[in-house]
Write an enzyme that holds these catalytic residues in place. Sequence first.
Site, PDB file in Angstrom:
ATOM      1  N   GLU A  42       0.868  -1.179   0.000  1.00 30.83           N
ATOM      2  CA  GLU A  42       0.000   0.000   0.000  1.00 30.83           C
ATOM      3  C   GLU A  42       0.904   1.227   0.000  1.00 30.83           C
ATOM      4  OE1 GLU A  42      -2.734   2.453   3.177  1.00 30.83           O
ATOM      5  OE2 GLU A  42      -2.903   0.268   3.213  1.00 30.83           O
ATOM      6  N   LYS A 129     -11.512  -0.893   7.230  1.00 32.83           N
ATOM      7  CA  LYS A 129     -10.204  -0.640   7.843  1.00 32.83           C
ATOM      8  C   LYS A 129     -10.434  -0.113   9.248  1.00 32.83           C
ATOM      9  CE  LYS A 129      -6.416   2.739   7.343  1.00 32.83           C
ATOM     10  NZ  LYS A 129      -5.174   2.046   7.013  1.00 32.83           N
TER      11      LYS A 129
END
Length: 206
Positions: A42, A129
């Site tokens: 990421e 998340k």
Amino acid sequence: MSHPLLPRLVEARVVPVVRTRTLETARTAVAWLREAGFRTFEITLTVPNATALIAELARDPALLVGAGTVRTAAEAYACCEAGARFIVCPWNEPEIVPAGRRFGALVMLGALTPDEVVEALEGFADVVKIFPAASMGGPAHIRALRSVFPDVPFCPTGGVEPGNLRAYLDAGAAFVGIGGRLVDETLIAAGDKDAVQAAARAALAA
């Protein structure tokens, strides 16, 4: 129906969150972590010229590259055009979802409380998340959320490290994000590749 990319993230178990003050440091971090065995990354938009790095990495079919700290639909479009396969927002920004959908990208929206989890799901997030995970109770918080949302894929980040990631997975996390414990700018600046890769191998072993 779950996103087709979700099984790959679950299989990866750990997603390094690359957040550095320079592009070169980010590039070095990815190279070292890749040598240690990581294939999923990421790249946060706090990295200068992050979309250029995403585009560079996305050209390699062996890598699964996503964009983090995506705040607007315009940023999501830019990242997807660069080749990001997943988009991560630390909070619930519903405009990001249709932008990601247009490119077939998986979208993670941030939440902490049950109300916020519901809001993220109502916004059609593929993954929720949980950030910052450690300061909200760590694995115990994930376990509590899972008791109410048994079918929701959670990705805790913030305070997750090689020493506790197994506890997060055992608590019900689908996979985890690890930032500073894997992408340590001080170690990278010092050229301490061995220390960075030791942490990477510890995370993979866990």
